[in-house]
Design an enzyme around this catalytic site. Structure first.
Site, mmCIF file in Angstrom:
data_model
loop_
_atom_site.group_PDB
_atom_site.id
_atom_site.type_symbol
_atom_site.label_atom_id
_atom_site.label_comp_id
_atom_site.label_asym_id
_atom_site.label_seq_id
_atom_site.Cartn_x
_atom_site.Cartn_y
_atom_site.Cartn_z
ATOM 1 C CG HIS A 123 -1.997 -1.126 1.061
ATOM 2 N ND1 HIS A 123 -1.894 -2.331 1.663
ATOM 3 C CD2 HIS A 123 -3.040 -1.116 0.400
ATOM 4 C CE1 HIS A 123 -3.003 -2.982 1.284
ATOM 5 N NE2 HIS A 123 -3.844 -2.408 0.358
ATOM 6 C CG ASP A 153 -2.455 5.016 -2.386
ATOM 7 O OD1 ASP A 153 -1.575 4.284 -2.877
ATOM 8 O OD2 ASP A 153 -3.399 4.673 -1.687
HETATM 9 C C1 LIG Z 1 -9.678 2.935 1.865
HETATM 10 C C2 LIG Z 1 -8.816 1.778 1.735
HETATM 11 C C3 LIG Z 1 -8.097 1.894 0.638
HETATM 12 C C4 LIG Z 1 -6.938 2.701 1.155
HETATM 13 C C5 LIG Z 1 -5.798 2.517 -0.245
HETATM 14 C C6 LIG Z 1 -4.445 2.013 0.340
HETATM 15 C C7 LIG Z 1 -3.813 2.852 1.362
HETATM 16 C C8 LIG Z 1 -3.596 1.992 -0.952
HETATM 17 O O1 LIG Z 1 -2.287 2.242 -0.798
HETATM 18 S S1 LIG Z 1 -4.291 1.448 -2.328
HETATM 19 C C9 LIG Z 1 -3.102 1.208 -3.520
HETATM 20 C C10 LIG Z 1 -3.018 -0.234 -3.474
HETATM 21 N N1 LIG Z 1 -2.115 -0.953 -4.310
HETATM 22 C C11 LIG Z 1 -2.156 -0.773 -5.653
HETATM 23 O O2 LIG Z 1 -3.243 -0.648 -6.294
HETATM 24 C C12 LIG Z 1 -1.217 -1.354 -6.534
HETATM 25 C C13 LIG Z 1 -1.653 -2.521 -7.660
HETATM 26 N N2 LIG Z 1 -2.282 -3.516 -6.963
HETATM 27 C C14 LIG Z 1 -1.950 -4.467 -6.354
HETATM 28 O O3 LIG Z 1 -0.823 -4.870 -6.147
HETATM 29 C C15 LIG Z 1 -2.878 -5.215 -6.033
HETATM 30 O O4 LIG Z 1 -4.162 -5.123 -6.533
HETATM 31 C C16 LIG Z 1 -3.330 -5.163 -4.385
HETATM 32 C C17 LIG Z 1 -2.286 -5.741 -3.457
HETATM 33 C C18 LIG Z 1 -3.797 -3.805 -4.130
HETATM 34 C C19 LIG Z 1 -4.475 -6.033 -3.975
HETATM 35 O O5 LIG Z 1 -4.242 -7.367 -4.391
HETATM 36 P P1 LIG Z 1 -5.645 -8.441 -4.430
HETATM 37 O O6 LIG Z 1 -4.685 -9.744 -4.324
HETATM 38 O O7 LIG Z 1 -6.691 -8.254 -3.724
HETATM 39 O O8 LIG Z 1 -5.813 -8.222 -6.199
HETATM 40 P P2 LIG Z 1 -5.016 -8.363 -7.262
HETATM 41 O O9 LIG Z 1 -3.884 -9.319 -7.032
HETATM 42 O O10 LIG Z 1 -4.760 -7.254 -8.162
HETATM 43 O O11 LIG Z 1 -5.996 -9.318 -8.263
HETATM 44 C C20 LIG Z 1 -7.146 -8.958 -8.416
HETATM 45 C C21 LIG Z 1 -8.177 -10.049 -8.461
HETATM 46 O O12 LIG Z 1 -9.516 -9.701 -8.787
HETATM 47 C C22 LIG Z 1 -10.080 -10.268 -10.093
HETATM 48 N N3 LIG Z 1 -11.171 -9.412 -10.419
HETATM 49 C C23 LIG Z 1 -10.754 -7.991 -10.855
HETATM 50 N N4 LIG Z 1 -11.867 -7.454 -11.447
HETATM 51 C C24 LIG Z 1 -12.745 -8.594 -11.498
HETATM 52 C C25 LIG Z 1 -14.164 -8.721 -12.145
HETATM 53 N N5 LIG Z 1 -14.592 -7.823 -12.638
HETATM 54 N N6 LIG Z 1 -14.573 -9.843 -11.854
HETATM 55 C C26 LIG Z 1 -14.090 -10.872 -11.354
HETATM 56 N N7 LIG Z 1 -12.806 -10.825 -10.875
HETATM 57 C C27 LIG Z 1 -12.300 -9.641 -10.793
HETATM 58 C C28 LIG Z 1 -8.863 -10.619 -10.825
HETATM 59 O O13 LIG Z 1 -9.179 -11.270 -11.765
HETATM 60 C C29 LIG Z 1 -7.794 -11.035 -9.493
HETATM 61 O O14 LIG Z 1 -8.159 -12.123 -9.246
HETATM 62 P P3 LIG Z 1 -6.990 -13.562 -9.114
HETATM 63 O O15 LIG Z 1 -6.155 -13.008 -7.895
HETATM 64 O O16 LIG Z 1 -7.593 -14.746 -9.035
HETATM 65 O O17 LIG Z 1 -6.184 -13.398 -10.235
HETATM 66 C C30 LIG Z 1 -9.650 0.420 1.888
HETATM 67 C C31 LIG Z 1 -8.815 -0.849 1.821
HETATM 68 C C32 LIG Z 1 -9.662 -2.207 2.686
HETATM 69 C C33 LIG Z 1 -10.925 -1.399 2.873
HETATM 70 C C34 LIG Z 1 -11.570 -1.939 4.111
HETATM 71 C C35 LIG Z 1 -11.905 -3.413 3.789
HETATM 72 O O18 LIG Z 1 -12.461 -3.837 2.364
HETATM 73 C C36 LIG Z 1 -12.910 -4.253 4.771
HETATM 74 C C37 LIG Z 1 -14.194 -3.414 4.838
HETATM 75 C C38 LIG Z 1 -15.225 -3.656 3.760
HETATM 76 C C39 LIG Z 1 -16.540 -2.941 3.728
HETATM 77 O O19 LIG Z 1 -17.394 -3.256 2.751
HETATM 78 C C40 LIG Z 1 -16.175 -1.117 3.836
HETATM 79 C C41 LIG Z 1 -15.353 -1.109 5.339
HETATM 80 C C42 LIG Z 1 -13.917 -1.922 5.009
HETATM 81 C C43 LIG Z 1 -13.366 -1.604 6.465
HETATM 82 C C44 LIG Z 1 -12.872 -1.269 4.072
HETATM 83 C C45 LIG Z 1 -12.810 0.142 4.073
HETATM 84 C C46 LIG Z 1 -12.099 1.006 3.066
HETATM 85 O O20 LIG Z 1 -12.591 0.625 1.775
HETATM 86 C C47 LIG Z 1 -10.748 0.073 3.131
HETATM 87 C C48 LIG Z 1 -9.952 0.415 4.284
#
Ligand SMILES: C[C@H](CCC[C@H](C)C(=O)SCCNC(=O)CCNC(=O)[C@H](O)C(C)(C)COP(=O)(O)OP(=O)(O)OC[C@H]1O[C@@H](n2cnc3c(N)ncnc32)[C@H](O)[C@@H]1OP(=O)(O)O)[C@H]1CC[C@H]2[C@@H]3[C@H](O)C[C@@H]4C[C@H](O)CC[C@]4(C)[C@H]3C[C@H](O)[C@]12C
Length: 383
Positions: A123, A153
């Site tokens: 992150h 970010d």
């Molecule tokens: C607000 C919080 C977010 C804060 C931002 C944070 C500080 C950041 O730094 S964001 C920057 C993150 N990094 C990147 O973006 C870099 C690039 N990406 C990655 O490295 C990765 O994507 C990852 C590490 C970020 C995530 O890895 P992950 O393993 O999850 O995903 P990927 O490997 O990328 O694979 C994606 C898979 O998904 C499939 N996919 C995609 N689209 C589709 C689709 N349309 N249909 C089907 N499938 C799909 C894709 O195929 C991949 O599948 P495979 O793995 O099989 O290949 C928020 C952060 C957390 C939140 C809280 C949390 O969610 C819990 C609660 C939920 C509730 O609903 C709301 C409250 C929450 C507390 C919630 C609150 C906030 O939103 C958060 C705190």
């Protein structure tokens, strides 16, 4: 609007890619957020202004083919996933850019698409750390401190990626070709810190963290608490501006050490703090507004939109849900941004509309619906 007619597909991600899409949408691009199914996904994108949402399940057999077809008519694809995710789905650049050589395939990741850390989760704070910039942030004798998730970010990630997309669109006008953009938040943040690197030789950063000119070491580049529990920001760097600060504080410069006497800075800070705490923020504004002392109030989100300066410029806007947010920046004279004043889209709200626009027939859409490849979420029907 500057980006009128540009079609963007933003694959739904966490924070940086949504900002990239938001900037493009504010400046006129038609941004479609490609979401997961509304049955399984919870709407967490708070940066959906001006976007539409299409829900497609990429794990269904026809999911990738649906996205592939959309990409044939798109100008830009924003990929926010870990390296290799889209390749696994048969949606890598080799395939999509072969289908549509004009496609700008923007990949926004933390560590970039190659290198030891490329596939590791992370992150903002991790990217900031690996960029080297985190080591510079924080007060004396305290641990390094990440300023929320603004730097990696958003600045080094979302904004740099948007800049890459715009440059690629500009280049495409002459070449007719798209390209792949590898936007790493580590590198974007390091790039933002070019000034820090280039200014090392002029002695700006010779001292430990928190003891330098711009990192909370200097008394004249600091925040101070006021009598009403608010804060004031002081940035009086140049001697002529520093002189105005000293005079506004009611001090006599002849009785003070020189501005750049490092060893006196801790004492001077205490002296400034003892003075600032004696008046309210508004009283200090009375003294310093319209001077060159470089003293301004530290505004909270509660009072920032109504501050006279911001109000006069219309720097914040209110949407039809009464939510306040910053207006797009910068301001253009001829083709200004026209941000949407509507609420953010629900997941899948525009599935059918977007697919029709991208050339799918009604029959194809019904079939994709029945196979649960796509989903629609009509808020009116839910009422
Ligand atoms: C607000 C919080 C977010 C804060 C931002 C944070 C500080 C950041 O730094 S964001 C920057 C993150 N990094 C990147 O973006 C870099 C690039 N990406 C990655 O490295 C990765 O994507 C990852 C590490 C970020 C995530 O890895 P992950 O393993 O999850 O995903 P990927 O490997 O990328 O694979 C994606 C898979 O998904 C499939 N996919 C995609 N689209 C589709 C689709 N349309 N249909 C089907 N499938 C799909 C894709 O195929 C991949 O599948 P495979 O793995 O099989 O290949 C928020 C952060 C957390 C939140 C809280 C949390 O969610 C819990 C609660 C939920 C509730 O609903 C709301 C409250 C929450 C507390 C919630 C609150 C906030 O939103 C958060 C705190």
């Amino acid at each position: 609007m500057a980006l009128h007619g540009v079609r963007v597909l933003e694959l739904a991600g966490l924070a940086p890619a949504p900002l990239c899409g938001l900037v493009l949408a504010d400046f006129g691009a038609q941004v479609v957020r490609v979401d997961r199914s509304p049955r399984t996904a919870v709407a967490t994108d708070v940066q959906g202004r001006g976007k539409r949402s299409l829900a497609v399940d990429l794990k269904q057999p026809l999911g990738p083919a649906t996205l592939r077809r959309l990409c044939q008519k798109a100008d830009v694809l924003i990929d926010p996933f870990r390296p290799g995710v889209l390749e696994k789905l048969g949606l890598g650049p080799d395939i999509l850019c072969h289908d549509n050589p004009k496609l700008i395939y923007a990949r926004l990741t933390g560590f970039g698409h190659a290198g030891k850390y490329a596939k590791m989760a992370g992150h903002d704070i991790n990217y900031l750390a690996v960029s080297g910039v985190l080591s510079k942030l924080g007060r004396k004798d305290e641990n390094p401190y990440a300023p929320i998730n603004l730097l990696a970010d958003f600045a080094g990630g979302g904004v740099m990626c948007a800049m890459g997309v715009i440059m690629a669109l500009y280049e495409r006008v002459t070449s007719g070709k798209g390209q792949v953009i590898d936007a790493s938040m580590v590198e974007g943040t390091a790039y933002l810190s070019s000034f820090l690197w280039k200014s090392q030789n002029i002695g700006l950063w010779n001292r430990p963290r928190g003891e330098n000119l711009l990192d909370s070491g200097a008394p004249f580049y600091e925040t101070y608490k006021t009598a009403d529990g608010k804060y004031i920001a002081v940035g009086a760097l140049e001697p002529q501006f520093y002189a105005q600060l000293i005079s506004g504080l009611g001090l006599d410069s002849r009785k003070l050490p020189s501005q750049m006497s490092f060893s006196d800075w801790p004492e001077m800070k205490k002296m400034f703090a003892d003075i600032f705490i004696k008046k309210t923020q508004a009283e200090w504004c009375e003294i310093f507004d319209d001077t060159d002392a470089c003293v301004t109030p530290v505004l909270t989100f509660d009072d920032v939109a109504s501050h006279p300066h911001n109000k006069e410029r219309g720097s914040f806007l209110k949407n039809d849900q009464e939510e306040i947010s910053p207006r797009p920046s910068p301001v253009f004279s001829r083709t200004p941004a026209t941000p949407s004043f509507k609420r953010d889209p629900f997941i899948g709200e525009h599935t059918k509309e977007v697919l029709l626009e991208y050339g799918f027939t009604k029959e194809e859409i019904s079939k994709l619906h029945s196979l649960k490849v796509i989903e629609s979420n009509n808020p009116k029907a839910n009422l």
